[in-house]
Design a protein around this motif. Structure first.
Motif, PDB file in Angstrom:
ATOM      1  N   GLY A 249       0.776  -1.093   0.063  1.00  0.00           N
ATOM      2  CA  GLY A 249       0.229  -0.086  -0.303  1.00  0.00           C
ATOM      3  C   GLY A 249       0.443   0.783  -0.127  1.00  0.00           C
ATOM      4  N   GLU A 250       0.591   2.311  -0.581  1.00  0.00           N
ATOM      5  CA  GLU A 250       0.888   3.111  -0.999  1.00  0.00           C
ATOM      6  C   GLU A 250       0.347   4.389  -0.880  1.00  0.00           C
ATOM      7  OE1 GLU A 250       4.402   3.185  -3.185  1.00  0.00           O
ATOM      8  OE2 GLU A 250       3.641   2.064  -3.862  1.00  0.00           O
ATOM      9  N   THR A 251       0.298   5.591  -0.387  1.00  0.00           N
ATOM     10  CA  THR A 251      -0.817   6.682  -1.076  1.00  0.00           C
ATOM     11  C   THR A 251       0.203   8.328  -0.760  1.00  0.00           C
ATOM     12  OG1 THR A 251      -0.687   7.689   1.497  1.00  0.00           O
ATOM     13  CG2 THR A 251      -2.210   6.098   0.694  1.00  0.00           C
ATOM     14  N   ILE A 252      -0.195   9.102  -1.437  1.00  0.00           N
ATOM     15  CA  ILE A 252       0.298  10.749  -1.424  1.00  0.00           C
ATOM     16  C   ILE A 252      -0.868  11.021  -1.329  1.00  0.00           C
ATOM     17  CG2 ILE A 252       1.182  12.047  -3.081  1.00  0.00           C
ATOM     18  CD1 ILE A 252       3.086  10.782  -2.132  1.00  0.00           C
ATOM     19  N   TYR A 253      -1.386  11.722  -0.592  1.00  0.00           N
ATOM     20  CA  TYR A 253      -2.143  12.470  -0.688  1.00  0.00           C
ATOM     21  C   TYR A 253      -2.031  13.447   0.545  1.00  0.00           C
ATOM     22  CZ  TYR A 253      -7.607  12.322   0.537  1.00  0.00           C
ATOM     23  OH  TYR A 253      -9.130  12.336   0.209  1.00  0.00           O
ATOM     24  N   TYR A 254      -3.314  14.914  -0.405  1.00  0.00           N
ATOM     25  CA  TYR A 254      -2.960  16.695   0.157  1.00  0.00           C
ATOM     26  C   TYR A 254      -3.668  16.811   1.219  1.00  0.00           C
ATOM     27  CZ  TYR A 254       0.061  17.220  -3.477  1.00  0.00           C
ATOM     28  OH  TYR A 254       1.039  17.053  -4.556  1.00  0.00           O
ATOM     29  N   ALA A 255      -3.574  17.365   2.465  1.00  0.00           N
ATOM     30  CA  ALA A 255      -5.019  17.399   3.839  1.00  0.00           C
ATOM     31  C   ALA A 255      -4.555  19.278   3.060  1.00  0.00           C
ATOM     32  CB  ALA A 255      -3.277  17.558   4.410  1.00  0.00           C
ATOM     33  N   THR A 256      -5.839  19.537   3.912  1.00  0.00           N
ATOM     34  CA  THR A 256      -7.004  20.889   3.715  1.00  0.00           C
ATOM     35  C   THR A 256      -7.313  21.100   4.904  1.00  0.00           C
ATOM     36  OG1 THR A 256      -8.500  20.020   3.195  1.00  0.00           O
ATOM     37  CG2 THR A 256      -7.158  20.648   1.119  1.00  0.00           C
ATOM     38  N   ASP A 257      -7.660  22.153   4.951  1.00  0.00           N
ATOM     39  CA  ASP A 257      -8.147  22.782   6.547  1.00  0.00           C
ATOM     40  C   ASP A 257      -9.613  23.426   6.190  1.00  0.00           C
ATOM     41  OD1 ASP A 257      -8.471  25.058   4.836  1.00  0.00           O
ATOM     42  OD2 ASP A 257      -7.037  26.120   5.507  1.00  0.00           O
ATOM     43  N   ASP A 258     -10.574  23.007   6.562  1.00  0.00           N
ATOM     44  CA  ASP A 258     -11.896  24.072   6.786  1.00  0.00           C
ATOM     45  C   ASP A 258     -12.319  24.367   5.392  1.00  0.00           C
ATOM     46  OD1 ASP A 258     -12.204  22.156   9.029  1.00  0.00           O
ATOM     47  OD2 ASP A 258     -12.073  23.432  10.256  1.00  0.00           O
ATOM     48  N   ASP A 259     -11.340  25.047   5.031  1.00  0.00           N
ATOM     49  CA  ASP A 259     -11.941  26.343   4.125  1.00  0.00           C
ATOM     50  C   ASP A 259     -11.084  25.453   2.936  1.00  0.00           C
ATOM     51  OD1 ASP A 259     -12.719  27.816   5.796  1.00  0.00           O
ATOM     52  OD2 ASP A 259     -10.775  28.860   6.232  1.00  0.00           O
ATOM     53  N   GLY A 260     -10.713  24.834   2.769  1.00  0.00           N
ATOM     54  CA  GLY A 260     -10.045  24.290   1.262  1.00  0.00           C
ATOM     55  C   GLY A 260      -8.515  24.218   1.084  1.00  0.00           C
TER      56      GLY A 260
END
Length: 339
Positions: free
Chosen positions: A150-161
């Protein structure tokens, strides 16, 4: 198309198309050849061969061959399949779509599974594994399970996107939990290797997993393009409020018809002349008062005191007589379909 009554075997070629209803939405399927065979009860299985294309408003797919199991409600996509669900792209050697109560329930990816999503074609969330299982609730992704490598590249965002950082995580097996179309939590099943990159301190062009392919150019954008029809021109938002209703139609469209429009105190459009409409008492016509005029009366043969016995007495009214059925004679009303 050829259909045999004895075997209920159906084969259609020369660019046939199948339509069905899934989740109150039409699904179109095209291929070079379609074959349908009966199964248990009233269920039928479907085989589609070569250049298979599927279109639904929130789901599209391409592959070289497809099999639909009518008993278990499962689509099997083979030979370089690509599936798009909303803004998420699924690729693998084989893709299975499970339906439950005519709604998308699960997507199974087998061998070289890769899931990609993006918001603006700049930063791409990527989830990869040898095999993957995605579950849906009310048409939205609920969980993703990755099995083997398993591999992931994920962009985290805040409540405003707004983007905050990038997660680069490797783990043998993992489960991703989603809510409100956002990744909420990751459950690792093994020892993970995780790196967090600040947005301004990483080369985003290097953050692509092996086998990454964004195939949005192959996606059919609309049902009109799928059916080979011209795209309708977009209507301005102010059309309904700034333009009168008569300007929406050709002048000859209602040439032989009567268009009944709503009065100023009613929000209903009445297309049936005989249908009663509510009228404000203030808008009712007032009765004209009778006046005694001193002028002489007009005498005719019908109003003289001496009448011939063979001629019945008739009164002359100031208004025309109504039809015997009590309704006004008007031209028929045709309802336009707004096109």
């Amino acid at each position: 198309a050829v259909y045999q009554d004895s075997t209920q075997y159906l084969i259609a070629s020369k660019n046939p198309m199948l339509t069905t209803l899934i989740d109150n939405d039409t699904l179109w399927l095209k291929a070079d050849t379609l074959v349908s065979l009966p199964d248990t009860g009233d269920a039928r299985n479907l085989y589609a061969y070569h250049h298979v294309r599927v279109f639904k408003s929130d789901m599209q797919a391409r592959c070289d061959s497809l099999f639909y199991d009518g008993v278990d409600s499962i689509f099997h996509l083979f030979e370089n399949p690509v599936l798009w669900v909303d803004e998420t792209q699924f690729t693998a050697d084989t893709i299975l779509l499970y339906l439950r109560e005519s709604k998308l329930h699960q997507v199974h990816l087998y061998q070289q599974s890769l899931i990609i999503s993006t918001q603006e074609d700049t930063f791409f969330n990527q989830i990869k594994g040898q095999n993957a299982l995605t579950q849906f609730v009310d048409g939205k992704v609920s969980t993703m399970d990755l099995y083997e490598n398993g591999e992931t590249i994920y962009y985290a965002t805040d409540d405003d996107g707004a983007y905050m950082f990038v997660n680069d995580i490797d783990c043998e097996n993992m489960q991703l939990l989603f809510g409100d179309d956002q990744l909420q939590r990751i459950v690792y099943k093994g020892a993970p290797k995780a790196v967090v990159h600040p947005m301004r301190q990483v080369d985003h062009s290097s953050l692509f997993l092996e086998g990454f392919k964004w195939l949005d150019s192959l996606r059919i954008p609309s049902k009109y393009r799928f059916l080979g029809l011209p795209e309708p021109p977009p209507l301005p938002d102010s059309l309904a409020t700034e333009l009168p209703i008569d300007s929406l139609f050709n002048d000859d469209f209602f040439k032989d018809s009567t268009l009944v429009t709503p009065s100023s105190n009613s929000n209903k459009l009445t297309s049936n002349p005989s249908e009663p409409t509510s009228v404000d008492p203030k808008d009712k016509p007032r009765k004209r008062k009778k006046r005694n005029r001193k002028k002489g009366k007009l005498r005719t043969a019908a109003t003289s005191k001496k009448e011939t016995p063979d001629t019945p007495q008739k009164k002359l009214n100031s208004t025309s007589s109504a039809p015997s059925n009590g309704k006004m004679n008007t031209a028929p009303v045709e309802e336009g379909d707004g096109s």
